[in-house]
Write a protein that holds these residues in place. Structure first.
Motif, PDB file in Angstrom:
ATOM      1  N   VAL A 154       0.847  -1.186   0.000  1.00  8.14           N
ATOM      2  CA  VAL A 154       0.000   0.000   0.000  1.00  8.14           C
ATOM      3  C   VAL A 154       0.887   1.241   0.000  1.00  8.14           C
ATOM      4  N   VAL A 155       0.644   2.125  -0.949  1.00  7.02           N
ATOM      5  CA  VAL A 155       1.429   3.351  -1.075  1.00  7.02           C
ATOM      6  C   VAL A 155       0.505   4.546  -0.926  1.00  7.02           C
ATOM      7  N   GLY A 156       0.780   5.410   0.034  1.00  6.31           N
ATOM      8  CA  GLY A 156      -0.022   6.607   0.210  1.00  6.31           C
ATOM      9  C   GLY A 156      -1.360   6.328   0.866  1.00  6.31           C
ATOM     10  N   GLN A 157      -2.245   7.305   0.748  1.00  5.36           N
ATOM     11  CA  GLN A 157      -3.560   7.249   1.395  1.00  5.36           C
ATOM     12  C   GLN A 157      -4.570   6.569   0.469  1.00  5.36           C
ATOM     13  N   VAL A 158      -4.701   5.278   0.619  1.00 10.17           N
ATOM     14  CA  VAL A 158      -5.605   4.499  -0.230  1.00 10.17           C
ATOM     15  C   VAL A 158      -6.968   4.408   0.443  1.00 10.17           C
ATOM     16  N   ARG A 159      -7.946   5.089  -0.126  1.00 13.80           N
ATOM     17  CA  ARG A 159      -9.297   5.073   0.432  1.00 13.80           C
ATOM     18  C   ARG A 159      -9.921   3.687   0.308  1.00 13.80           C
ATOM     19  N   LEU A 160      -9.751   3.092  -0.885  1.00 11.40           N
ATOM     20  CA  LEU A 160     -10.353   1.779  -1.144  1.00 11.40           C
ATOM     21  C   LEU A 160      -9.424   0.955  -1.999  1.00 11.40           C
ATOM     22  N   ARG A 161      -9.189  -0.273  -1.578  1.00  7.50           N
ATOM     23  CA  ARG A 161      -8.463  -1.231  -2.411  1.00  7.50           C
ATOM     24  C   ARG A 161      -9.419  -2.347  -2.788  1.00  7.50           C
ATOM     25  N   LEU A 162      -9.545  -2.586  -4.107  1.00 11.30           N
ATOM     26  CA  LEU A 162     -10.317  -3.702  -4.623  1.00 11.30           C
ATOM     27  C   LEU A 162      -9.346  -4.672  -5.279  1.00 11.30           C
ATOM     28  N   MET A 163      -9.502  -5.966  -4.960  1.00  8.00           N
ATOM     29  CA  MET A 163      -8.592  -6.963  -5.501  1.00  8.00           C
ATOM     30  C   MET A 163      -9.356  -8.191  -5.959  1.00  8.00           C
ATOM     31  N   THR A 164      -8.799  -8.830  -6.998  1.00  4.39           N
ATOM     32  CA  THR A 164      -9.151 -10.206  -7.336  1.00  4.39           C
ATOM     33  C   THR A 164      -7.914 -11.026  -6.972  1.00  4.39           C
ATOM     34  N   ASP A 165      -7.862 -12.250  -7.434  1.00  8.69           N
ATOM     35  CA  ASP A 165      -6.687 -13.072  -7.129  1.00  8.69           C
ATOM     36  C   ASP A 165      -5.430 -12.564  -7.830  1.00  8.69           C
ATOM     37  N   ILE A 166      -5.610 -11.789  -8.926  1.00  6.27           N
ATOM     38  CA  ILE A 166      -4.439 -11.391  -9.710  1.00  6.27           C
ATOM     39  C   ILE A 166      -4.343  -9.900 -10.006  1.00  6.27           C
ATOM     40  N   THR A 167      -5.387  -9.140  -9.708  1.00  9.57           N
ATOM     41  CA  THR A 167      -5.419  -7.725 -10.063  1.00  9.57           C
ATOM     42  C   THR A 167      -5.839  -6.882  -8.868  1.00  9.57           C
ATOM     43  N   ALA A 168      -5.198  -5.732  -8.725  1.00 13.29           N
ATOM     44  CA  ALA A 168      -5.544  -4.801  -7.652  1.00 13.29           C
ATOM     45  C   ALA A 168      -5.811  -3.425  -8.223  1.00 13.29           C
ATOM     46  N   ALA A 169      -6.753  -2.711  -7.609  1.00 17.49           N
ATOM     47  CA  ALA A 169      -7.042  -1.326  -7.977  1.00 17.49           C
ATOM     48  C   ALA A 169      -7.137  -0.513  -6.692  1.00 17.49           C
ATOM     49  N   ASP A 170      -6.298   0.513  -6.588  1.00 14.25           N
ATOM     50  CA  ASP A 170      -6.271   1.377  -5.409  1.00 14.25           C
ATOM     51  C   ASP A 170      -6.850   2.740  -5.750  1.00 14.25           C
ATOM     52  N   LEU A 171      -7.767   3.200  -4.909  1.00 12.94           N
ATOM     53  CA  LEU A 171      -8.417   4.497  -5.093  1.00 12.94           C
ATOM     54  C   LEU A 171      -7.861   5.489  -4.082  1.00 12.94           C
ATOM     55  N   ARG A 172      -7.378   6.611  -4.592  1.00 12.47           N
ATOM     56  CA  ARG A 172      -6.839   7.660  -3.737  1.00 12.47           C
ATOM     57  C   ARG A 172      -7.529   8.990  -4.013  1.00 12.47           C
ATOM     58  N   GLY A 173      -7.805   9.734  -2.961  1.00 16.56           N
ATOM     59  CA  GLY A 173      -8.233  11.120  -3.070  1.00 16.56           C
ATOM     60  C   GLY A 173      -9.535  11.417  -3.767  1.00 16.56           C
ATOM     61  N   PRO A 174     -10.552  10.544  -3.713  1.00 19.86           N
ATOM     62  CA  PRO A 174     -11.790  10.857  -4.440  1.00 19.86           C
ATOM     63  C   PRO A 174     -12.627  11.902  -3.716  1.00 19.86           C
ATOM     64  N   THR A 175     -13.448  12.601  -4.485  1.00 23.75           N
ATOM     65  CA  THR A 175     -14.444  13.492  -3.890  1.00 23.75           C
ATOM     66  C   THR A 175     -15.570  12.689  -3.277  1.00 23.75           C
ATOM     67  N   ALA A 176     -15.948  11.599  -3.932  1.00 24.06           N
ATOM     68  CA  ALA A 176     -17.026  10.753  -3.427  1.00 24.06           C
ATOM     69  C   ALA A 176     -16.659   9.286  -3.607  1.00 24.06           C
ATOM     70  N   CYS A 177     -16.905   8.516  -2.577  1.00 24.04           N
ATOM     71  CA  CYS A 177     -16.754   7.056  -2.608  1.00 24.04           C
ATOM     72  C   CYS A 177     -17.818   6.519  -1.669  1.00 24.04           C
ATOM     73  N   VAL A 178     -18.964   6.153  -2.232  1.00 25.19           N
ATOM     74  CA  VAL A 178     -20.118   5.786  -1.409  1.00 25.19           C
ATOM     75  C   VAL A 178     -20.817   4.562  -1.980  1.00 25.19           C
ATOM     76  N   LEU A 179     -21.523   3.858  -1.112  1.00 20.38           N
ATOM     77  CA  LEU A 179     -22.360   2.739  -1.534  1.00 20.38           C
ATOM     78  C   LEU A 179     -23.787   3.238  -1.719  1.00 20.38           C
ATOM     79  N   GLN A 180     -24.463   2.680  -2.731  1.00 23.71           N
ATOM     80  CA  GLN A 180     -25.816   3.106  -3.027  1.00 23.71           C
ATOM     81  C   GLN A 180     -26.712   1.912  -3.323  1.00 23.71           C
ATOM     82  N   THR A 181     -27.999   2.102  -3.074  1.00 24.40           N
ATOM     83  CA  THR A 181     -28.999   1.149  -3.534  1.00 24.40           C
ATOM     84  C   THR A 181     -29.246   1.412  -5.020  1.00 24.40           C
ATOM     85  N   PRO A 182     -29.941   0.501  -5.703  1.00 30.79           N
ATOM     86  CA  PRO A 182     -30.255   0.766  -7.118  1.00 30.79           C
ATOM     87  C   PRO A 182     -31.012   2.076  -7.326  1.00 30.79           C
TER      88      PRO A 182
END
Length: 336
Positions: A153-181
């Motif tokens: 992990v490098v820096g301020q990672v708000r959210l890390r999403l991973m599969t068995d082989i791929t990772a995506a790190d989210l940094r500095g977003p204005t919005a990161c929220v869960l929603q219903t449909p």
């Protein structure tokens, strides 16, 4: 701020690498722990971009809404399968100009600008690569067999999403929220039309109707995400110049045919940005000029970031002013 083309590129990477797979979610920074715990163990079902926002659907009717804002970015690591419709970080997936010529055939060096844009490893706010990227065999990238897994992990990672082989790190977003449909649909309904989403004719009609009833300056309307989705400071300045339109003209005073021209131009420029990763706004360039433009913003735009320099068409000095707390570049002669 990342403009619409970047977010569409991000969504396509998620579609290729995360949709249909079970997510491992965490919040190393600690600001999205509860949301990450909800996402953890769920399968990614679908993803879509609308303007500057991305919506990732997971099983159980849970949607992740991300708005990168001014400083947000996604960093990808691991084995990353590129969407074949967009150019890769190593410049080998066939970047094309507007005439469709394959400018990278046989190229030994990537087309990257001096800020490191058009990289796979960080898609969003322009920044240099933070983590190693091990490309999959399908992309003909170079594998880093010594890269640790999971990536550090490098820096301020708000959210890390991973599969068995791929990772995506989210940094500095204005919005990161869960929603219903329903909440997701309400968020989308607040956004203006996006040329890559929905019915083209309806999108155009909605844009023309909205602009035609507004007394607000057209330069402000193009940046209003409830009027049209995805346009930011760069595309705004360039589109107004390409239309030879004074940025202070009230929307309702802009001739309907010019409003339609603006929409058609956005519908043309956005896919180019998605494919190349760059906000390319100059047409009919030679292969050499195109490569130069892809490598340097100074050779890529008509007016943006050219304050005090001569207009490429008439020689008048490009003006820089502040409008709506954002910088506006325009030619006072060509756009009189």
């Amino acid at each position: 701020m990342p403009e619409g083309h970047s977010v569409h590129r991000i969504a396509r990477q998620f579609d290729r690498n995360f949709v249909g797979k079970t997510l491992q979610a965490s919040s190393p920074q600690g600001r999205f722990v509860e949301g990450a715990s909800v996402l953890d163990g769920r399968q990614a079902v679908s993803v879509k971009a609308v303007g500057k926002q991305m919506f990732l659907e997971t099983e159980g009717d849970i949607w992740l809404r991300v708005h990168l804002g001014l400083y947000g970015a996604w960093d990808f690591a691991g084995e990353v399968l590129l969407d074949p419709t967009i150019a890769s970080a190593n410049g080998r997936m066939g970047q094309t100009n507007q005439r469709g010529a394959d400018l990278d055939a046989g190229a030994e060096t990537p087309i990257l600008d001096d800020a490191g844009e058009n990289s796979l490893s960080s898609i969003g706010a322009p920044r240099r690569t933070r983590v190693h990227v091990r490309m999959s065999e399908q992309t003909k990238g170079l594998a880093d067999e010594d890269m640790p897994w999971p990536p550090p992990v490098v820096g301020q990672v708000r959210l890390r999403l991973m599969t068995d082989i791929t990772a995506a790190d989210l940094r500095g977003p204005t919005a990161c929220v869960l929603q219903t449909p329903d909440e997701m649909l309400a968020s989308v309904a607040k956004l203006g039309p996006d040329p890559l989403v929905g019915d083209p004719a309806q999108n155009e009609a909605r844009f023309v109707h909205t602009v035609g009833k507004k007394g607000t300056a057209i330069a402000l309307l193009l940046m209003d995400q409830s009027v049209v989705s995805g346009i930011g400071n760069v595309y705004r300045a360039e589109m107004l110049y390409r239309a030879r339109l004074n940025p202070h003209t009230p929307g309702k005073a802009v001739p309907v045919e010019i409003v339609r021209e603006l929409w058609h131009d956005w519908a043309r420029l956005l896919p180019i940005g998605v494919e190349t990763g760059q906000m390319m706004t100059m047409d009919d360039l030679s292969a050499d000029d195109y490569r130069a433009a892809m490598a340097s913003r100074d050779d890529r735009h008509w007016v943006y970031h050219r304050a005090g320099l001569p207009c490429r068409t008439c020689g008048t000095q490009i003006v820089l002013e502040e409008l709506g707390a954002r910088k506006l570049y325009w030619c006072p002669k060509c756009q009189a």
